[in-house]
Design an enzyme around this catalytic site. Structure first.
Site, PDB file in Angstrom:
ATOM      1  N   LYS A 160      29.743  42.993  45.574  1.00 31.72           N
ATOM      2  CA  LYS A 160      30.936  42.274  46.057  1.00 31.72           C
ATOM      3  C   LYS A 160      31.945  43.261  46.652  1.00 31.72           C
ATOM      4  O   LYS A 160      32.519  43.018  47.712  1.00 31.72           O
ATOM      5  CB  LYS A 160      31.570  41.459  44.913  1.00 31.72           C
ATOM      6  CG  LYS A 160      30.711  40.268  44.521  1.00 31.72           C
ATOM      7  CD  LYS A 160      31.137  39.572  43.240  1.00 31.72           C
ATOM      8  CE  LYS A 160      30.119  38.476  42.891  1.00 31.72           C
ATOM      9  NZ  LYS A 160      30.411  37.734  41.674  1.00 31.72           N
ATOM     10  N   GLN A 183      34.165  38.177  36.686  1.00 26.81           N
ATOM     11  CA  GLN A 183      32.701  38.143  36.687  1.00 26.81           C
ATOM     12  C   GLN A 183      32.196  37.513  35.385  1.00 26.81           C
ATOM     13  O   GLN A 183      32.651  37.845  34.294  1.00 26.81           O
ATOM     14  CB  GLN A 183      32.143  39.565  36.859  1.00 26.81           C
ATOM     15  CG  GLN A 183      30.642  39.644  37.022  1.00 26.81           C
ATOM     16  CD  GLN A 183      30.122  38.934  38.274  1.00 26.81           C
ATOM     17  OE1 GLN A 183      30.792  38.879  39.296  1.00 26.81           O
ATOM     18  NE2 GLN A 183      28.934  38.374  38.183  1.00 26.81           N
ATOM     19  N   ASP A 205      36.288  31.836  43.551  1.00 28.36           N
ATOM     20  CA  ASP A 205      35.001  31.404  42.994  1.00 28.36           C
ATOM     21  C   ASP A 205      34.917  29.879  42.921  1.00 28.36           C
ATOM     22  O   ASP A 205      33.830  29.321  42.766  1.00 28.36           O
ATOM     23  CB  ASP A 205      34.855  31.950  41.559  1.00 28.36           C
ATOM     24  CG  ASP A 205      33.871  33.099  41.463  1.00 28.36           C
ATOM     25  OD1 ASP A 205      32.992  33.204  42.326  1.00 28.36           O
ATOM     26  OD2 ASP A 205      33.991  33.884  40.507  1.00 28.36           O
TER      27      ASP A 205
END
Ligand code: GUN
Length: 286
Positions: A53, A97, A120
């Site tokens: 990422k 995460q 997200d």
């Protein structure tokens, strides 16, 4: 029939180039998009995902910030960091995460991320947005699948779609997004009896179950579009999806490979959401 292989790497590259151009335009206007990534603990797979990422951010000119915490960190410390990032005008996207260590209350963490920075798409506000069809940030993996279908001119409206896997990250949002595109959607999961009786009806079959070789040719309708979201590491070290690629390729009209299919799109859509977030801030004149 021999399926056309959908090239996720090429599609991802094209979208990243588009993102890069949009970043350049924002930078000229005095805004550099920023993504903050929080990693708790030392799960090796998570560390690899985070590295990818950050690398994707660098590639398109998005500023990235990384915050690493040990697995025994108190939840409050992570919440405090999220609140700090919520207030930071240089941060347009915040990502925690997953998975988090067991002592964390996941829903509390996700609810603390500002919905305007939730790139997200996991905050309840954004999940609710998906249900009513006006999401701020579509979750990255299903968003990537949608882009792959669209960029290959695959018709969604009126098609029978079967989604195998009902996770919050992939299966459920995927089903909602395809329903929004006027598909007829069926969701199957680990407790579904006789999976094949559903999958055989699919014009578009999306598989996100995390089980190698779950989908074999007898379960697939001739000419179906097969999207494999699975990523499984076999004991031999080989990386495979959930679909018997060689067998199903002979029956499907389109198929995504693993690796090189949906995978590269997930990170790309995270960048896309971050750039869109920065553009939204710019447009609002804040
Ligand atoms: N872990 C596995 N997939 C994801 C994802 O899409 N986002 C985050 N934050 N963590 C994940």
């Amino acid at each position: 029939m021999v399926a056309r292989v959908i090239d996720g790497l090429a599609a991802a590259k094209e979208i990243r180039q588009e993102c890069k151009a949009r970043v350049n335009k924002l930078v000229q206007s005095g805004i550099r998009p920023g993504l903050a990534v929080i990693l708790v603990g030392n799960d090796p797979a998570s560390a690899v995902y985070v590295k990818n990422k950050i690398r994707a951010c660098d590639e398109v000119g998005v500023h990235s910030l990384q915050f690493k915490f040990p697995s025994d960190i108190a939840e409050e410390a992570v919440l405090k960091k999220i609140e700090e990032l919520n207030r930071d005008p240089q941060v347009h996207g915040i990502l925690v995460q997953l998975p988090l260590p067991r002592h964390f209350d996941l829903s509390r963490i996700l609810l603390t991320i500002s919905p305007e920075k939730d790139v997200d798409g996991f905050h309840l506000y954004n999940v609710g947005g998906l249900v009513v069809g006006n999401t701020v940030f579509p979750p990255c993996t299903p968003f990537g699948v949608l882009k792959l279908l669209q960029s290959n001119n695959i018709k969604i409206e009126g098609q029978n779609v079967v989604v195998v896997g009902a996770s919050n990250i992939v299966g459920k949002p995927m089903a909602l997004m395809l329903m929004q595109q006027d598909a007829t959607v069926c969701i199957c999961h680990a407790k579904t009896r006789d999976l094949a009786q559903f999958t055989i009806l699919a014009d578009i079959l999306v598989v996100a179950a995390g089980r190698p070789n779950l989908i074999v040719p007898q379960m697939v309708k001739t000419g179906a579009v097969v999207i494999d979201v699975g990523i499984n590491r076999l004991s031999s070290g080989e990386l495979v999806g959930d679909v018997d690629f060689a067998g199903v390729s002979e029956k499907a009209s389109y198929i995504t490979p693993v690796p090189g299919g949906v995978g590269p799109m997930t990170v790309t859509m995270l960048i896309y959401n971050t750039v869109a977030s920065a553009e939204r801030v710019f447009a609002s004149g804040e």
